[in-house]
Every structure is written in C-alpha cells, then in structure tokens.
Design an enzyme around this catalytic site. Structure first.
Site, mmCIF file in Angstrom:
data_model
loop_
_atom_site.group_PDB
_atom_site.id
_atom_site.type_symbol
_atom_site.label_atom_id
_atom_site.label_comp_id
_atom_site.label_asym_id
_atom_site.label_seq_id
_atom_site.Cartn_x
_atom_site.Cartn_y
_atom_site.Cartn_z
ATOM 1 C CB SER A 207 -0.887 -0.114 1.183
ATOM 2 O OG SER A 207 -2.169 0.718 0.912
ATOM 3 C CG ASP A 471 -6.112 -3.222 -3.798
ATOM 4 O OD1 ASP A 471 -6.961 -2.525 -3.010
ATOM 5 O OD2 ASP A 471 -4.973 -3.110 -3.804
ATOM 6 C CG HIS A 496 -4.691 -3.430 -0.040
ATOM 7 N ND1 HIS A 496 -4.487 -2.607 -1.092
ATOM 8 C CD2 HIS A 496 -4.398 -2.450 0.927
ATOM 9 C CE1 HIS A 496 -3.790 -1.343 -0.874
ATOM 10 N NE2 HIS A 496 -3.780 -1.610 0.419
#
Length: 528
Positions: A207, A471, A496
C-alpha cells in the site's frame, strides 16, 4: 497509499493497515493489532481517510508494546521480534537543524546467514506491528535467502514521535520525502554499525509503504538493491473516483445485480437525508448513537460515506489472510455482503443496506453507529499524542491534504454510491489543518508529488509491482510490465496486499504462483 489510501474505516472503520488503506480513510486506519487502523467511534468517523493506500497499510502496522514481542511463527518453536530505537534526524533537508528523535524499529535475525541480503520492511500510516516479524511471505523469502530482517516504523506513527504534538506546525515534518530520508539514514548508519555496508538491501512494503519501497529504490539506488512494492499507488491524484468504480466491478463479479441494488439503496438514503421527517426512521434503521441531524451538506456526506465504507473496506481486503494480525471480521466478504443485498426477505434495497450496517455493528461488537461530523472534526483537530486521532488518522489525512489526494469520491457515474463529492474531502483539509489548504493548494501539492517521483513513468530498475484485481488501489498502480527490470505481477481474484500475507491451503493457484514469481525475481536480482 495506500496503503485507501492507504488508510484509509468502515467495517466501521475497523480495518487495520495498508493502507492506502481502503478509501482515503482506509489508508488512515489504525488499530491496536494491525494495519489500516481498524477503528470505530472516531475511527469509524475517519472513513474518508484513505492509503490505505492504508492503510493500509498492509505491511507492518499495529500496536506494539515495549521490550520483546513473542509471536508464533506457525512452527513448534517460538521466535522473538526485538524492539530497538534509532536516533533519527528531525529535518533531513535543513543542515542547520540538528534536532533528533528516537525512531522505533524491529529486528529478526533468525534466518540470517553471513553474507546474506538485508530485508527492510517499510512502515506505514499506523503503528508498526511486530507480527510481521514473525509471519508473512517476506520471511519465507528471508528463510530461503538467508536474510537479516528489519522493520522501521514510519515517523509520526505508532511510537515514533518526532515532535511534542501533532499540531499543523509539527506536521510540516511529516512527508514521504522525510520518510524516505529516514530510510536512507537508517540504512546507512545500521549498515556501518553492523558490518552490512556491502550487503544487498531489499525494501518491502504494501500500500503506501509499497510506494515508499519503490521510491526508496528510485531516489536512493546506491542504498537499496531491489524493492517489492505491493499494492502500491504510484500516481497521486486529488480526485480518485476510480476506486469506487473498481468496487462496483468487484461486487458485480460476485453478482451482477449486487452493485445495482447498492446503488438503489444509496440513492434512497441520499434522498431521505433531505427530508427531516425521515430522520427518526433512519436513526433506528442504522442504530445511530444519537438522533440524526443534518444541518449541512458535510453532515449528509459524512453519513453517506460512512455507510458506503462498509462495502469499500470489505472489497479492498476481500478474503485476505489477515487473521495472523488479529483482525476481526475477515469472515465478512463480498459474497456475504452481496448475499445480504440479494435477500428480498429483508425488505427493499434500502432495508438491506441498513442490514449490512447492522451486520457490521454486530461483527465488531458495537452498540451503535456514530456519524456526527462535528464530533469527528473535533477529534481530528485534537493535536495531542493522547488524542483520539493520534493513532494515525490525523497524520494520514494531513498527508493526503499535502501530498497525495487519493479522495475516493462519488464523482463518477460508473459506481454505486451517492453523496460524497470531491468538495466534501477538500473542505476537511481546510477545516482540520489550515484554511489555506484549499482545492488549488492541494492540486499543486499533488502535481509536485508526481513531478518528484514520476507517477506511472518511474525510471529505475529492480522493482516488482504485485497488485490484485479486486483491490481498488490497483487503479493507481503498475499492473503491466514497464520493462524487464520493472515487472508487474497482476493477480486475478485477489485483494489488497494478498501476496504479503502468510500462505494458506485455500489460496488461489495464481496467488501461490505470484509469490513464487517474486521469489525468483529476488533470487535473480541478488546475483546481479
């Protein structure tokens, strides 16, 4: 980034790191156990925060306690994650400023073999979680490659507190550029002190920390040999309606009717919020903590985004193996939500939408839903390290306002939600930090970010970009090979940071193959 970012928050903002983390709120999520801040109360209110891209994000977040941290690796024996402190510079870009502070980091040397590489996990928009020093795919790579492992907590998150408070004046020292310089200084000093100068260092992150891992390789190629940038948003953008477009597609992949039912329900709620006569019923339907009052457009938008966040968070982390971090609610998947939305016995789509909110409250053992924007704003303005937003919310939103944007708005017609346009997010920046943080100032900051890092047009070598098709953050990531030295790994059917989590029997074959592919790349790159 992002992780939404991230942070990045529904699931009643109870989703931990990563993040760009789900929506902007998700990246801002913090939790006492892991990434992307799983929060309720004020954290629930922090819905709109990303990174996660966050936060997640998915890499190394969670609350640690002092000393050594015991965790189970899945083997019979126990291993330890050793907590240490590093003397870090406050401002890397002002040589006249000699102030320093203590930055937290963790070490795991159980797999290290003399001459092996050094793995550096990049912390993100929440407390560093020592669970990542015990489990995770990167440790499997470390075992095979004989790597020494470090995890460096991001400045201003967790216990890494460079300033006395979180005032806007203090937060001027919070940026991705300062964080990258932290990584560079840490790597240089630790390598010299421990005889690791000639070792090959590899950065890992997911991320927003995935973005940092890539940018670390880009900006400091003499210090880091390669990077694994998982679910990393590489392009900053003020308005990010594509996030909700991916949410729509992910819901439709489960059931084509699902996003249509969500859209009808969200539109109904949007219209009812315009009529005070409906407020008592809405209060009961969604088990609000106080009687609903809508005085401004911000009040309505905050409520609408909060309940939409239930779907956003579930999609972002759908079926990810986050159990080892202590995450609650991983049993709530896209399939579960679409099942509720398709259940005609619950009433019309609006009633099913409310049933989803009730399901989330029950899942996280919450008695009521707090959607008071004024209270949220008050708590986000609290600048104390003991304040309700100090776990990551106030910090991450500041980064979105001054660097990234990432605002997951309803400005696209190709998504199922209503009522939280770009202006809703922009106004929060001015309300929380400084009236000068208006739309044009934020747009200029985002432009500078892309100029500095290159956005999608990154020019370096030895970075791999894994992303999952479910995601929503993949919309800002690298999903196709740039060249042979900058490969992408696009994993169909995963969410994710899925490739970062510990492997399990039910993993999709393509997820297993993706992990193996990243390992082979590392193996190759470490010979170069």
């Amino acid at each position: 980034m992002g992780d939404r970012a991230p942070s990045h928050d529904s699931l009643n903002r109870l989703s931990n790191s990563s993040g760009l983390a789900t929506h902007s709120g998700n990246m801002a999520r913090q939790s006492e156990i892991c990434r992307e801040c799983r929060r309720f109360s004020w954290l629930l209110r922090a819905l709109f925060l990303l990174f996660c891209l966050s936060s997640l994000p998915c890499t190394a977040r969670g609350l640690g306690h002092g000393g050594r941290h015991r965790a189970h690796s899945g083997e019979k024996e126990e291993h330890w994650a050793e907590e240490r402190w590093f003397t870090q510079r406050l401002d890397h870009f002002n040589g006249a400023d000699g102030r320093v502070w203590k930055q937290r980091y963790f070490v795991n040397a159980q797999f290290y073999r003399s001459g092996g590489p050094v793995f550096l996990m990049v912390g993100g928009e929440g407390p560093a979680n020592p669970a990542w020093m015990q489990q995770g795919t990167w440790l499997e790579y470390a075992r095979k490659l004989g790597a020494l492992c470090f995890l460096l907590e991001h400045r201003f998150y967790g216990q890494s507190r460079p300033t006395e408070d979180l005032s806007t004046a203090s937060l001027r020292f919070l940026s991705s550029r300062q964080a990258l310089a932290d990584l560079a200084h840490f790597r240089t000093v630790i390598a010299t002190a421990q005889g690791l100068t000639n070792s090959k260092w590899v950065a890992f992150g997911g991320s927003y920390p995935g973005s940092l891992a890539a940018w670390f390789r880009l900006k400091y190629p003499h210090l880091v040999h390669a990077s694994v940038a998982t679910s990393a948003p590489m392009y900053a953008t003020v308005n990010f309606p594509e996030y909700l477009e991916v949410v729509r597609r992910s819901l439709a992949a489960e059931n084509p009717e699902c996003p249509l039912l969500v859209k009808e329900a969200s539109n109904t709620l949007y219209q009812r919020l315009k009529d005070p006569k409906t407020y008592d019923n809405i209060t009961a339907d969604f088990s609000l903590c106080t009687k609903l009052q809508v005085r401004t457009e911000m009040d309505a938008a905050y409520f609408l985004e909060t309940v939409a966040g239930n779907f956003m968070d579930v999609v972002q982390y759908n079926e990810d193996n986050r159990d080892f971090e202590g995450v609650v609610g991983t049993n709530i998947t896209i399939k579960v939500l679409c099942g509720v939305m398709a259940d005609a016995s619950l009433g019309d789509p609006y009633s099913r939408y409310a049933a989803v909110a009730q399901l989330m409250l029950k899942t996280f053992s919450q008695k009521c839903l707090d959607v008071n924007y004024t209270t949220y704003l008050m708590e986000m303005r609290n600048t104390s390290w003991s304040g309700p937003a100090s776990g990551g919310g106030r910090q991450w939103v500041y980064q979105t306002c001054t660097e990234f944007g990432f605002y997951q708005t309803t400005d696209s017609p190709n998504q199922p939600f209503s009522g939280f346009p770009l202006q809703y997010f922009l106004k929060q920046c001015a309300d929380m930090y400084d009236p000068s943080l208006n739309g044009s100032a934020i747009a200029e900051a985002v432009l500078q970010t892309n100029e500095y890092y290159g956005g999608y047009d990154i020019r370096t070598t030895r970075i791999v970009f894994p992303n999952g098709s479910i995601d929503p953050w993949h919309a800002l990531g690298i999903t196709q090979d740039i060249n042979k030295d900058l490969p992408a790994v696009f994993i169909k059917g995963t969410a994710h940071c899925a490739n970062m989590y510990p492997a399990r029997e039910q993993d999709l074959p393509q997820l297993t193959m993706a992990r193996d592919h990243v390992y082979l790349l590392l193996q190759k790159w470490l010979t170069e």
